[in-house]
Design an enzyme around this catalytic site. Sequence first.
Site, PDB file in Angstrom:
ATOM      1  N   ILE A 636      56.417  84.044  61.410  1.00 39.90           N
ATOM      2  CA  ILE A 636      55.575  82.916  60.881  1.00 39.90           C
ATOM      3  C   ILE A 636      54.055  83.228  61.593  1.00 39.90           C
ATOM      4  O   ILE A 636      53.875  83.285  62.752  1.00 39.90           O
ATOM      5  CB  ILE A 636      55.834  81.572  61.426  1.00 39.90           C
ATOM      6  N   LYS A 640      50.777  76.309  62.195  1.00 42.63           N
ATOM      7  CA  LYS A 640      50.026  75.064  61.472  1.00 42.63           C
ATOM      8  C   LYS A 640      50.171  75.173  60.071  1.00 42.63           C
ATOM      9  O   LYS A 640      50.605  74.063  59.675  1.00 42.63           O
ATOM     10  CB  LYS A 640      48.676  75.123  62.075  1.00 42.63           C
ATOM     11  N   LYS A 708      58.748  86.245  55.107  1.00 45.49           N
ATOM     12  CA  LYS A 708      59.447  86.020  54.149  1.00 45.49           C
ATOM     13  C   LYS A 708      58.696  84.843  53.219  1.00 45.49           C
ATOM     14  O   LYS A 708      59.192  84.728  51.941  1.00 45.49           O
ATOM     15  CB  LYS A 708      60.845  85.341  54.523  1.00 45.49           C
ATOM     16  N   GLY A 711      55.881  78.978  51.037  1.00 41.97           N
ATOM     17  CA  GLY A 711      55.520  78.196  50.124  1.00 41.97           C
ATOM     18  C   GLY A 711      56.332  77.408  49.467  1.00 41.97           C
ATOM     19  O   GLY A 711      55.958  76.392  48.909  1.00 41.97           O
ATOM     20  N   GLU A 712      57.787  77.647  49.259  1.00 41.81           N
ATOM     21  CA  GLU A 712      58.455  76.890  48.419  1.00 41.81           C
ATOM     22  C   GLU A 712      59.893  76.661  48.969  1.00 41.81           C
ATOM     23  O   GLU A 712      60.308  75.776  48.455  1.00 41.81           O
ATOM     24  CB  GLU A 712      58.817  77.908  47.153  1.00 41.81           C
TER      25      GLU A 712
HETATM   26 MO1  MOS Z   1      54.713  79.114  42.256  1.00 38.34          MO
HETATM   27  S1  MOS Z   1      55.481  78.009  40.979  1.00 38.34           S
HETATM   28  O1  MOS Z   1      55.079  80.787  42.047  1.00 38.34           O
HETATM   29  O2  MOS Z   1      52.861  78.804  42.235  1.00 38.34           O
END
Ligand code: MOS
Length: 745
Positions: A636, A640, A708, A711-712
């Site tokens: 990471i 934050k 890794k 974001g998702e």
């Molecule tokens: Mo994301 S759905 O790859 O912006």
Amino acid sequence: MSVQPSIGKPISRLEGHLKVTGAAKYAGEYPAENLVYGYIVNSTITKGQIKHIDTTPAKALEGVIEVFTHENRPSLAWFDFQYSDMDAPPGNAFKPLADAKILYNGQPIALVVAETFELARYAATLVKFEYEEEAFDTNLIDNLNKARSPKVGLATFLKPLPTKPVGNYRKAYEQSYAKASGEFLHGTEHHNPLELFATTTIYEGEGKLKIYDKTQGTVNCQLYVSNVFGLKYKNVQVISPYVGGAFGSGLRPQFQLFFSVMAALELKRPVRVTLDRHQMFTFGHRPPTLQHTHFGADATGKIQALHHAAYAETSRFEDYTEVVVNWSNMIYPSANTLMEYKLVPMDVFTPLDMRAPGGSTGSHAIESTMDELAYALNMDPLELRLINYSETDESTGRPFSSKELRQCYLQGAEKFGWSERSPQPRSMKRGNKLVGYGMATGIWESMQLPARAEARLTKEGKLHVLSAVTDIGTGTLTVMTQIAADELGLPIEDVSFSYGDSKMPFAPIQGGSFTVSTVGSAIKAAGSALRKKIFQKAQSIKGATWKKLKPEDVLFHGGAVSLKTDPHDSISFREIIEANKGKVIKTTNLSVPKALKLKKYTRAAHSAAFVEVEVDEELGIINVTRALTTVAAGRIINPKTARSQILGGMIWGISKALREETITDHELGKYMNQNLAEYHIPVHADLHELDVIFVEETDEIVNELGTKGVGEIGLVAIPPAIANAVYHATGKRINQFPIHFDSLI
Ligand code: MOS
């Protein structure tokens, strides 16, 4: 001077102050002399032909400059592939104003250009269209008999189709000691970032354009514009440093870009096109899906049979695909599997990646079926996951590059207090409310694409790095600055990062949780190349004593190069620049993923979500009172901004399970709630205790940074954990999202 490494520090967003004070400019805010405004007119029918257009009343208004329709559209690129882009699925991309055909409700069919936005919008209401309507179909569920396999194209490379069946799932399922199955229905969702899509195109003469665009890919839009409008690639500059959220909606060039550029080229002056909120529902969306599962286990809980099938909507002109069903067998090994994924083309715009595309959809079916299976076995749901824990990816037979999911389960259960859960549904209460605990597993693939970056040692002896990448609000600016700082041993104050401009070194679209791994690796490579160059300069300045040194004999620290064995024998960056006659020292470097090595591994971030809900059965109200996500995502860089990413994903998870829904009137083929009053999302009052834990995970395979992506993954496990908690609270298994209050009463 002692400089602490920046990587791993919870540094606040470097552009935060600019954003909260309004100083940061967005695509629709750049001033330009002589600027005019375009407003798009949308089709009010769903399918057919435009028979007649009357633009006279609109054009008669003073201040209206032009009305563009398919009848006076300039001659542009002929071939379908010229309208393609980096995120285009197989098929033929939508071509605005190409002809009289109407392909979907809300299709852009005209652009009114006027002296002010308000005038353009008013004049748009005066443009009259006569249509010839044709029969259409927008209802996925009524058309499952038309489901077919997706076409394969370039995009399939990042979004693999289901693996081949193994064993005999049907027989294994029938013979299973415990069985669970379900039918899961998800509706359409629209991205709805705060910032509306907007483009300001500055016409610079001689086929040169400077374009301020809301996008997740400056280079992607540069390619699109130069292809479609036949402009020289280097004459098109796309700028997009600040993006007010996108979530996937900016992965492909949106049509306001097309319209703004077309009008600017025709009128030879700057043109801004901004969409209204309701127009934000007239391009890509998360497609509705129907999923079926059949999971069977033996008496010990070991899974013997896995069946996961999904039917998803696509448009008539492109085959949008996402990975929905592959995950189940990546998480849970089984000797007998059947994975199916089919598309149903409908009269809608092509669906579009929306944060955790497919993952947040498929995980619901997988993890709620697992929950059901745990009840069938009379077993704790967490115990069932641990019994079926897989050290390798059984769906492909490949090892994981790293996998600390077990720690996600254990640390999450501990912190959440999972052991206090009483197993029976409806057995936990707080006042007049039922209380439920639910958990689920999350997985999201860790990808890396090629990218380029430039690193410069400036005249002041500081570091400046550059990349065309955007920052869609994720913290990219901050994180890239941290990575660059550590590469040269500088404090973060001595590092600057320029980004969001297609003129800068190549970066792919920002998405798929791959930006830190992709652009971060490029910056690391450029920094390392710059170090080499600085070292050579230092050697030539220092002369004989440094001649025989190797790069590993020196340290880069605090703006100087020094001997490891004798820190006093050093030379500062300033001295080096002085000796270089004040000239900047720079390098660009291409970072390419080590594809052959990476192919041998499955690379994925994992998570576990634990959720507590309170359900008021009299009012049908579900409250997510506590939610915890534990994440294993490698290294990471910034705890934050990473935590913010996971929290944002978790809030979206609550939204997906309980709020978000685009409602289609299939008689009209039209979305009915194209506004934020009726398209529901959680507000502050809906949000309670949210927590995130990053578990330690070292990955030496994914990339040199060991990252890794975050974001998702935060969105994947929360929706099923909520559905499972609702079942635990009420005894009602609701497999349709969002869960409506009336289904609980
Ligand atoms: Mo994301 S759905 O790859 O912006």
